[in-house]
Structure formats: structure tokens, C-alpha cells
Write an enzyme that holds these catalytic residues in place. Structure first.
Site, PDB file in Angstrom:
ATOM      1  N   ASP A   8       0.788  -1.247   0.000  1.00 44.83           N
ATOM      2  CA  ASP A   8       0.000   0.000   0.000  1.00 44.83           C
ATOM      3  C   ASP A   8       0.822   1.301   0.000  1.00 44.83           C
ATOM      4  OD1 ASP A   8      -1.958  -1.928   0.207  1.00 44.83           O
ATOM      5  OD2 ASP A   8      -2.808  -1.230   2.092  1.00 44.83           O
ATOM      6  N   LYS A 106      -7.084  -4.977  -2.964  1.00 43.89           N
ATOM      7  CA  LYS A 106      -7.843  -5.493  -1.821  1.00 43.89           C
ATOM      8  C   LYS A 106      -8.720  -4.382  -1.265  1.00 43.89           C
ATOM      9  CE  LYS A 106      -4.088  -4.326   1.258  1.00 43.89           C
ATOM     10  NZ  LYS A 106      -4.824  -3.272   1.997  1.00 43.89           N
ATOM     11  N   CYS A 151      -1.940  -2.781   7.624  1.00 36.93           N
ATOM     12  CA  CYS A 151      -1.882  -3.717   6.500  1.00 36.93           C
ATOM     13  C   CYS A 151      -0.612  -4.560   6.468  1.00 36.93           C
ATOM     14  CB  CYS A 151      -2.113  -2.976   5.197  1.00 36.93           C
ATOM     15  SG  CYS A 151      -3.828  -2.397   5.095  1.00 36.93           S
TER      16      CYS A 151
HETATM   17  C1  VGL Z   1      -4.663   0.655   5.692  1.00 37.88           C
HETATM   18  C2  VGL Z   1      -6.226   1.540   7.100  1.00 37.88           C
HETATM   19  C3  VGL Z   1      -7.198   1.409   6.142  1.00 37.88           C
HETATM   20  C4  VGL Z   1      -3.233   0.257   5.478  1.00 37.88           C
HETATM   21  C5  VGL Z   1      -5.611   0.505   4.707  1.00 37.88           C
HETATM   22  O1  VGL Z   1      -2.784   0.178   4.313  1.00 37.88           O
HETATM   23  O2  VGL Z   1      -2.539   0.029   6.496  1.00 37.88           O
HETATM   24  N1  VGL Z   1      -4.976   1.159   6.882  1.00 37.88           N
HETATM   25  N2  VGL Z   1      -6.883   0.896   4.938  1.00 37.88           N
END
Ligand code: VGL
Ligand code: ZN
Length: 197
Positions: A8, A106, A151
């Protein structure tokens, strides 16, 4: 076979983004440099439809960063982030994407959040990443990216539970550190047998 899994590294998790992780952009060049050391490079991309159930804005009267009980368990309500096709959902401009064999998305299920690259937050619905890794004969995983306590943590713990040899390279991660999340993530990863480098 060893894979680098880059979690991410997207604009919304970098300074100026909707769910900015402090220092999120500082890890990009180090991640690019690390890619050459691996047989495979996999990028993950948080990829929510507008109005996703993990967004506070989808729940009347609820503030971002408050908790809610979902059918699959407790869930943090986030600011709107990583909406499919938006600038915020794009990878950081300087992240080397050409080296990626696979980009796995995702969080596209409107009813379930997905922190882990392996399973949605119901801990049951697979993303398909396990099958991809196994069919390619990949057994060793190094994880880097954002956010260390969400994540990266969920992905590393799931991978270890699935029997992969997992290392999290902490200097190439940054954390949200919300309400004790970082301390409990580090404990959880340690207990799951993740190597914290
Ligand atoms: C994430 C919160 C919501 C992450 C993704 O990538 O850690 N955190 N969505
Ligand atoms: Zn998300």
C-alpha cells in the site's frame, strides 16, 4: 524463491493524503533499491469503492478513527481513502512499478475491509495471493510498506500462519500508531513467528 511484498505505498497513505502515515514517503527510494534483491516483486493496492463500509462517512453520525462492530468483528472507521480510480489510490509517483510481477488489489468488497493481502477482515475470504505464491514456488517473503501496524501487520501474520517464512523490514515501513496499535502489532507479529528485521 523469495518475494518482496510492497504494501500500500499509495498517495493517500503519504503526507498530503487522506489517511497520511507520518513519513510514509520516506521509504519509497529504499523500497525501489531493495527490489533488485528478489526473484519476484509484488505490490498491493488498497482499492475501495466509494461509500465503503470502513469509511466513517458511510455511518451516520460517526467520526473518523472511532470503532464500530461489524458482523466480522471490531472495525476502525477511517476517513475516505484509496477510492478506486482516484489520485489517492495511485501508487506514490516515485515507486518503481515496472519491476512488479503482480499488483494485488484489496478492500474492493463494499461490506468487508481488507487489511491483509491474503484474507479480508472476516479472516476467511481469500484474495488469491496465497495460490499465486504457492504455484510460483515462492516460500520466503519480505514485507515493507504502509502501514506497519495495519496492513503490513495483518499481511505478515496471515502469511506466517499460512506457513510462509516472513520477514518485516521495519526501516522500510511507517506506522499510523493509533490507540496502541503499533505496540500490539509488534507483539502480534512476534507471536506469529514473523522475523522483525
Ligand atoms: C490501511 C487503514 C485502512 C493500510 C488501509 O494500508 O494500512 N490502513 N486501509
Ligand atoms: Zn483501506
Amino acid at each position: 524463491m523469495q518475494a518482496l511484498i510492497v504494501i500500500d505505498v499509495q498517495n493517500d497513505f503519504c503526507p498530503g493524503g487522506a489517511l497520511a502515515v507520518p513519513g510514509g514517503d520516506e521509504i519509497v527510494q529504499g523500497i525501489n533499491a531493495l527490489m533488485a534483491d528478489f526473484d519476484a516483486v509484488i505490490l498491493t493496492q488498497d482499492w475501495h469503492p466509494a461509500g465503503h463500509s470502513s469509511f466513517a462517512s458511510a455511518h451516520e453520525g460517526r467520526a473518523p478513527m472511532s470503532m464500530i462492530d461489524m458482523p466480522y468483528g471490531p472495525q476502525v472507521l477511517w476517513p475516505d481513502h484509496c477510492i478506486q480510480g482516484s489520485m489517492g489510490a495511485k501508487f506514490h509517483m516515485e515507486l518503481q512499478q515496472d519491476r512488479a510481477d503482480l499488483i494485488i488489489r484489496k478492500g474492493y468488497n463494499p461490506a468487508i475491509d481488507s487489511y491483509s493481502a491474503f484474507f479480508e477482515n472476516d479472516h476467511k475470504t481469500p484474495t488469491g495471493l496465497e495460490g499465486y505464491l504457492r504455484t510460483r514456488g515462492i516460500t520466503q517473503l519480505t514485507m515493507v510498506g504502509l502501514a506497519l501496524d495495519f496492513c503490513v501487520n495483518y499481511s505478515a501474520v496471515d502469511a506466517a500462519k499460512l506457513g510462509f517464512d516472513v520477514t518485516v523490514q521495519q526501516d522500510l515501513c511507517r506506522a499510523i500508531d493509533f490507540d496502541g496499535s503499533l505496540v500490539s502489532a509488534m507483539d502480534g507479529m512476534q507471536n506469529a513467528g514473523v522475523t522483525l528485521d
